[in-house]
Scaffold this motif. Sequence first.
Motif, PDB file in Angstrom:
ATOM      1  N   SER A   1      46.304  39.470  27.637  1.00 18.43           N
ATOM      2  CA  SER A   1      45.404  40.729  27.288  1.00 18.43           C
ATOM      3  C   SER A   1      44.542  41.159  28.243  1.00 18.43           C
ATOM      4  CB  SER A   1      45.123  40.651  25.725  1.00 18.43           C
ATOM      5  OG  SER A   1      45.843  40.186  24.960  1.00 18.43           O
ATOM      6  N   PHE A   2      43.679  40.148  28.603  1.00 21.24           N
ATOM      7  CA  PHE A   2      42.738  40.556  29.771  1.00 21.24           C
ATOM      8  C   PHE A   2      42.831  39.673  30.965  1.00 21.24           C
ATOM      9  CE2 PHE A   2      41.012  40.358  25.430  1.00 21.24           C
ATOM     10  CZ  PHE A   2      40.395  41.888  25.378  1.00 21.24           C
ATOM     11  N   LYS A   3      43.037  40.526  32.297  1.00 21.92           N
ATOM     12  CA  LYS A   3      43.391  39.864  33.441  1.00 21.92           C
ATOM     13  C   LYS A   3      41.906  39.472  34.209  1.00 21.92           C
ATOM     14  CE  LYS A   3      48.139  41.104  34.014  1.00 21.92           C
ATOM     15  NZ  LYS A   3      48.497  41.512  32.774  1.00 21.92           N
ATOM     16  N   ASN A   4      41.612  38.270  34.583  1.00 18.80           N
ATOM     17  CA  ASN A   4      40.518  38.243  35.154  1.00 18.80           C
ATOM     18  C   ASN A   4      40.737  36.876  36.069  1.00 18.80           C
ATOM     19  OD1 ASN A   4      38.179  39.582  33.954  1.00 18.80           O
ATOM     20  ND2 ASN A   4      39.108  38.880  32.135  1.00 18.80           N
ATOM     21  N   PHE A   5      39.691  36.369  36.814  1.00 15.68           N
ATOM     22  CA  PHE A   5      39.996  35.485  37.987  1.00 15.68           C
ATOM     23  C   PHE A   5      39.915  33.937  37.307  1.00 15.68           C
ATOM     24  CE2 PHE A   5      38.746  39.186  40.171  1.00 15.68           C
ATOM     25  CZ  PHE A   5      39.866  39.459  40.983  1.00 15.68           C
TER      26      PHE A   5
ATOM     27  N   GLN B   1      44.663  48.632  34.494  1.00 16.12           N
ATOM     28  CA  GLN B   1      45.956  48.364  35.390  1.00 16.12           C
ATOM     29  C   GLN B   1      45.778  47.209  36.311  1.00 16.12           C
ATOM     30  OE1 GLN B   1      47.243  52.025  36.923  1.00 16.12           O
ATOM     31  NE2 GLN B   1      47.750  53.144  35.233  1.00 16.12           N
ATOM     32  N   ASP B   2      44.777  47.131  37.119  1.00 13.99           N
ATOM     33  CA  ASP B   2      44.553  46.183  38.229  1.00 13.99           C
ATOM     34  C   ASP B   2      43.740  44.780  37.922  1.00 13.99           C
ATOM     35  OD1 ASP B   2      45.424  47.815  40.246  1.00 13.99           O
ATOM     36  OD2 ASP B   2      43.708  49.039  39.678  1.00 13.99           O
ATOM     37  N   GLY B   3      43.328  44.916  36.372  1.00 18.62           N
ATOM     38  CA  GLY B   3      42.635  43.675  35.918  1.00 18.62           C
ATOM     39  C   GLY B   3      41.003  43.625  36.604  1.00 18.62           C
ATOM     40  N   ALA B   4      40.698  42.369  36.571  1.00 19.80           N
ATOM     41  CA  ALA B   4      39.284  42.489  37.480  1.00 19.80           C
ATOM     42  C   ALA B   4      39.551  42.706  38.809  1.00 19.80           C
ATOM     43  CB  ALA B   4      38.763  40.944  37.143  1.00 19.80           C
ATOM     44  N   ILE B   5      38.364  43.323  39.277  1.00 21.84           N
ATOM     45  CA  ILE B   5      38.384  43.636  40.760  1.00 21.84           C
ATOM     46  C   ILE B   5      37.094  42.845  41.347  1.00 21.84           C
ATOM     47  CG2 ILE B   5      37.972  45.499  42.430  1.00 21.84           C
ATOM     48  CD1 ILE B   5      39.255  46.406  39.324  1.00 21.84           C
TER      49      ILE B   5
ATOM     50  N   THR C   1      42.229  42.054  43.395  1.00 18.55           N
ATOM     51  CA  THR C   1      42.552  42.522  42.138  1.00 18.55           C
ATOM     52  C   THR C   1      43.127  41.323  41.371  1.00 18.55           C
ATOM     53  OG1 THR C   1      44.770  43.249  42.183  1.00 18.55           O
ATOM     54  CG2 THR C   1      42.922  44.664  42.710  1.00 18.55           C
ATOM     55  N   ALA C   2      42.748  41.056  40.107  1.00 17.57           N
ATOM     56  CA  ALA C   2      43.305  39.980  39.332  1.00 17.57           C
ATOM     57  C   ALA C   2      44.887  39.918  39.143  1.00 17.57           C
ATOM     58  CB  ALA C   2      42.810  39.655  38.216  1.00 17.57           C
ATOM     59  N   ARG C   3      45.325  41.343  38.977  1.00 21.20           N
ATOM     60  CA  ARG C   3      46.922  41.416  38.974  1.00 21.20           C
ATOM     61  C   ARG C   3      47.652  41.130  39.917  1.00 21.20           C
ATOM     62  NH1 ARG C   3      50.293  44.322  35.515  1.00 21.20           N
ATOM     63  NH2 ARG C   3      48.786  44.978  34.173  1.00 21.20           N
ATOM     64  N   SER C   4      47.275  41.319  40.972  1.00 19.15           N
ATOM     65  CA  SER C   4      48.037  41.083  42.346  1.00 19.15           C
ATOM     66  C   SER C   4      47.599  39.962  43.056  1.00 19.15           C
ATOM     67  CB  SER C   4      47.934  42.041  43.392  1.00 19.15           C
ATOM     68  OG  SER C   4      46.830  42.282  44.032  1.00 19.15           O
ATOM     69  N   GLY C   5      46.319  39.502  42.989  1.00 12.84           N
ATOM     70  CA  GLY C   5      45.898  38.510  43.627  1.00 12.84           C
ATOM     71  C   GLY C   5      45.764  38.548  45.222  1.00 12.84           C
ATOM     72  N   THR C   6      46.029  39.786  45.677  1.00 11.65           N
ATOM     73  CA  THR C   6      46.241  39.963  47.276  1.00 11.65           C
ATOM     74  C   THR C   6      44.846  40.232  47.629  1.00 11.65           C
ATOM     75  OG1 THR C   6      48.538  40.758  47.100  1.00 11.65           O
ATOM     76  CG2 THR C   6      47.222  41.145  48.997  1.00 11.65           C
ATOM     77  N   CYS C   7      44.607  39.661  48.765  1.00  8.18           N
ATOM     78  CA  CYS C   7      42.920  40.146  49.193  1.00  8.18           C
ATOM     79  C   CYS C   7      43.297  41.198  50.498  1.00  8.18           C
ATOM     80  CB  CYS C   7      42.445  38.613  49.993  1.00  8.18           C
ATOM     81  SG  CYS C   7      40.921  38.901  50.750  1.00  8.18           S
ATOM     82  N   PHE C   8      42.456  42.157  50.269  1.00  6.23           N
ATOM     83  CA  PHE C   8      42.148  43.337  51.110  1.00  6.23           C
ATOM     84  C   PHE C   8      40.978  43.629  52.037  1.00  6.23           C
ATOM     85  CE2 PHE C   8      45.216  44.507  47.832  1.00  6.23           C
ATOM     86  CZ  PHE C   8      46.136  45.491  48.546  1.00  6.23           C
ATOM     87  N   GLN C   9      40.884  43.461  53.391  1.00  9.66           N
ATOM     88  CA  GLN C   9      39.582  43.960  54.037  1.00  9.66           C
ATOM     89  C   GLN C   9      39.765  45.424  54.113  1.00  9.66           C
ATOM     90  OE1 GLN C   9      39.311  42.165  57.954  1.00  9.66           O
ATOM     91  NE2 GLN C   9      37.229  43.146  58.132  1.00  9.66           N
ATOM     92  N   VAL C  10      38.567  45.945  53.459  1.00 12.29           N
ATOM     93  CA  VAL C  10      38.269  47.357  53.502  1.00 12.29           C
ATOM     94  C   VAL C  10      37.864  47.917  54.910  1.00 12.29           C
ATOM     95  CG1 VAL C  10      37.121  49.241  52.162  1.00 12.29           C
ATOM     96  CG2 VAL C  10      37.684  46.841  50.819  1.00 12.29           C
ATOM     97  N   ASN C  11      38.672  49.025  55.103  1.00 14.15           N
ATOM     98  CA  ASN C  11      38.480  49.743  56.127  1.00 14.15           C
ATOM     99  C   ASN C  11      37.224  50.690  56.010  1.00 14.15           C
ATOM    100  OD1 ASN C  11      38.260  51.266  58.344  1.00 14.15           O
ATOM    101  ND2 ASN C  11      40.523  51.794  58.706  1.00 14.15           N
ATOM    102  N   LEU C  12      35.922  50.349  56.328  1.00 13.12           N
ATOM    103  CA  LEU C  12      34.962  51.212  56.182  1.00 13.12           C
ATOM    104  C   LEU C  12      35.057  52.753  56.528  1.00 13.12           C
ATOM    105  CD1 LEU C  12      32.104  48.734  56.017  1.00 13.12           C
ATOM    106  CD2 LEU C  12      33.566  49.452  54.113  1.00 13.12           C
ATOM    107  N   ALA C  13      35.758  52.787  57.490  1.00 14.92           N
ATOM    108  CA  ALA C  13      35.938  54.114  57.800  1.00 14.92           C
ATOM    109  C   ALA C  13      37.097  55.180  57.487  1.00 14.92           C
ATOM    110  CB  ALA C  13      36.607  54.055  59.533  1.00 14.92           C
TER     111      ALA C  13
END
Length: 810
Positions: A162-166, A775-779, A792-804
């Motif tokens: 019911s709740f998606k967390n890490f 939709q994404d669970g915990a971020i 995100t807790a749903r995908s588990g995939t790590c992203f590096q944010v492009n700050l530009a």
Amino acid sequence: MACPLVLPVCGFVSGLILAGIFNLDFSLFLVVILLASCLASWLAYFLKKDRLASGLLLLAFLMAGSNLLSLSNKLYYNNPLKDLQTETYLNFKGSIIRSPERGLDRDRLLIRTSEVETGGQTRKIKAKLQLTVPHSKTTDGALEFQAGDELEFSATLNEEPSFKNFYPDFMPRYLRSQKIQARAYTKSPLLIKKLNQKNQTFSGFFSRLRRTLQKEIEADYPGEEKFTLSREGAILEALLLGEDGRLDRLTDRQFQETGLYHLLAISGAHVAVVSAFLFLVLKIFLRPKKLIYIILLAGLAFYGCLVEGQPSVFRAVIMASLFFTGKIIFAEVNPLNTISLSALILLCLNPFSLNEAGFQLTFLATLGLILFYQPVYHLLPGLPFKLSELAAMSVAAVLATMPIIVNNFNRVAFASIILTIPATPLVSLLMLAGYLYLLTGLILPFPGHILSILMKIPVRLFIWLTGSLQPLSSLSYRLPSPPLVIIIGFYLFLLLLLLKPKFKGQKPASSLLFLTFFIMLITHPFKPGSDGLIVTILDVGQGESQVIEFPHGRLMVIDAGGFLQSSFDPGENIVSPFLWSRGYKKIDYLVSSHLHPDHAGGLAALARNFKIKEYFFAENYPAHPLNQEIQLALGRKVKKTEITSGLELKPGREIQVRFLYPDEQARTFFSPGNDLSAVIIVKWGEISFLFPGDITSQVENYLVGRKASQDNLKATVLKVPHHGSRSSSTAAFLEAAGPKIAVATCGRHNIYGFPAEEVISRIKEQKIKFYRTDQDGAIEFKSNGRQLWLRTARSGTCFQVNLAGRANPD
């Protein structure tokens, strides 16, 4: 061999564990190994190669366990019920397995489904379903269903978890341990229709009897609100019928904090009381012991059916029944053989129960009494009234179960060692008097009612006893789960203390090492945290909670979620387990953005579960019930600071936490509630996070209009105000904040329509990357002050944010 069943059971359990660790699929290869090992074991025994036969037999049981778990996994996870849609109402048909579980605001039905109508088609689906039914606001009656009733109902399937967390969610593991394929929810009892008018089933008879006794308790111990019981009635219902759903939150928490909750849940101790009482009564009228044991078996079967075979009761009844069966067949019964055979039978019926805390505690407590009672008893001085025996039993049971309790419930409860001594005989008295009261009321209602009045005295004494040591907080506290090596070391050196020394100094060395692991278990001396900044926006449903982990172990928690009309506490059940999974025992900065239940409802639980260094609040109304609960949980020693604009914290060398709002002018201008939510910004180098609580467009315009705050609003990540309500997130505010990423906190299928479509459109128009907890669970965000990573807790995939620009996969 004195205990011939111990080795096979160890092999069987090892097979279950290995199949779970390596996630083995059921295959012909595993079956072939099982058959080959059985055949080879028989052949070795025939050739009188006893050691080889024992080894091969152990392998056979190991493979049997592996095969059983892999097959059970296949049948459980491939059930077609798990593939149905979770967003729409479906029509079900099925039969009730046992009586409804009564709750404070809802009831639960356990149903074996037979048909499901979906997409205009009817499918034959056999599965186990837990249906939640809220109490009706228009009718006074509870759900009057019994086991065996055939039902037709409309409900939506719950998405699991019911709740998606890490961290691992408790609910999927619990459902699997009970072989429940899915949970469902129906919004009204009116959507449930009974199909069979007469229920002549075996289970229906006991369900009707149970309901009759339950109505007797309801009549004699009514609660203040509809569907509820008084405190005394709820305790009697739990003790006598195994139904603890109507315990109020205060009583429930009191028994958990003192470690005496096991006395409320019917288990081995309660079955022992019933068995001992029946044995003493039968001994008066009957002489042949074997006849007494046969009658006891019948009595235990009746008792198990009355409380409807709940897992803890079923385990205890099986164990006691095997013991009495052994007494009938053999003159002497080895208790290790009894519990070994009990474990084997129960695990064959349900191999998933090995991962259930209740199963582990039942067998470990029994094993602890067998192995540790005598050594502990000999260390104690002789005390009157059999206090030495009671104390030895209490210590032996606690020693055997403590690592499991700390690991599963994150609690150390030394109070239970002391309180179990007087509580055990009191509970025995309560049970015997309670069943006498129920039986009397069943036959003669008026005398039964008189007995119910007298019963209040020992019940209130029991309640007082459980709360007597609550002020001594050092006797009961919460901890993160220990590493596996601590649990293994604890049990290893505890067992070594029982063995005869093989070399000089073995006992002192074992004692010292056991003491070391014991201290680590009850203190968790491991420092949490990392070198970076970690911000987690948790999924707490239709509520809000943010956790900020600063470098080198400091911690800030902003809000802890909550629900307006539900007994579910996200602070206790979501935020606390998350913090324990990270290794935290204290919270440096606990922040209440405002006193609405969806934000502050879980804060009291955090104040009870963790050591709080400082509490920050935007609103403090002495008469507000939620504020009173939080203040009571915090106590007088915690520093309390009112949030004002300009207040700053320095949790790290280059990290700045600044409270931007509310200021004194806003407190006189805006109404309490959302518009006085705290607005907080966290900055480290080039990275910043803005948390504006539930502010509306009026406050957003107020902040944007203040020249002094315009630059302060700039943020890399924005927590979207008020869950994405259309009354917030104006274009001007989004432009002033200028985030690269925006996150909305909202519950799945929430009735408010959060986040609003116009808010999503405004965010996307400004090319802001948008995430939402429904939709994404915990971020989770990680930063070193220059770069930012996201997952995100749903995908588990790590992203590096492009700050530009936009976020890219790492």
